[in-house]
Design a protein around this motif. Structure first.
Motif: not given
Length: 57
Positions: A15-34
Motif C-alpha cells: 500500500s506504500l507503492w502508490a503514494p510513493a509513486l505519486f509523490l515522485a511524479i509530483g516532485i518531478g513535475i514541480i522540478f521540471v515546471a520550475g
C-alpha cells in the motif's frame, strides 16, 4: 472451509507503492515546471488547450 491469513507487513508494503509513486511524479513535475522557461511552459499549455478543444482566447 478455508481460512486465509494475510501478514500485515505484506499489506503495508504494497500500500506504500502508490503514494510513493505519486509523490515522485509530483516532485518531478514541480522540478521540471520550475526550471522550464516561461514561454515554453505557456506554449505547451496553450497547445494542450487547443488539442482538447478548450477555448483559451
Amino acid at each position: 472451509m478455508t481460512t486465509v491469513t494475510l501478514k500485515s507487513s505484506a499489506i503495508s508494503q504494497s500500500s506504500l507503492w502508490a503514494p510513493a509513486l505519486f509523490l515522485a511524479i509530483g516532485i518531478g513535475i514541480i522540478f521540471v515546471a520550475g526550471h522550464v522557461q516561461a514561454n515554453t511552459l505557456h506554449d505547451v499549455a496553450h497547445d494542450v488547450r487547443h488539442a482538447t478543444g478548450f477555448p483559451c482566447h
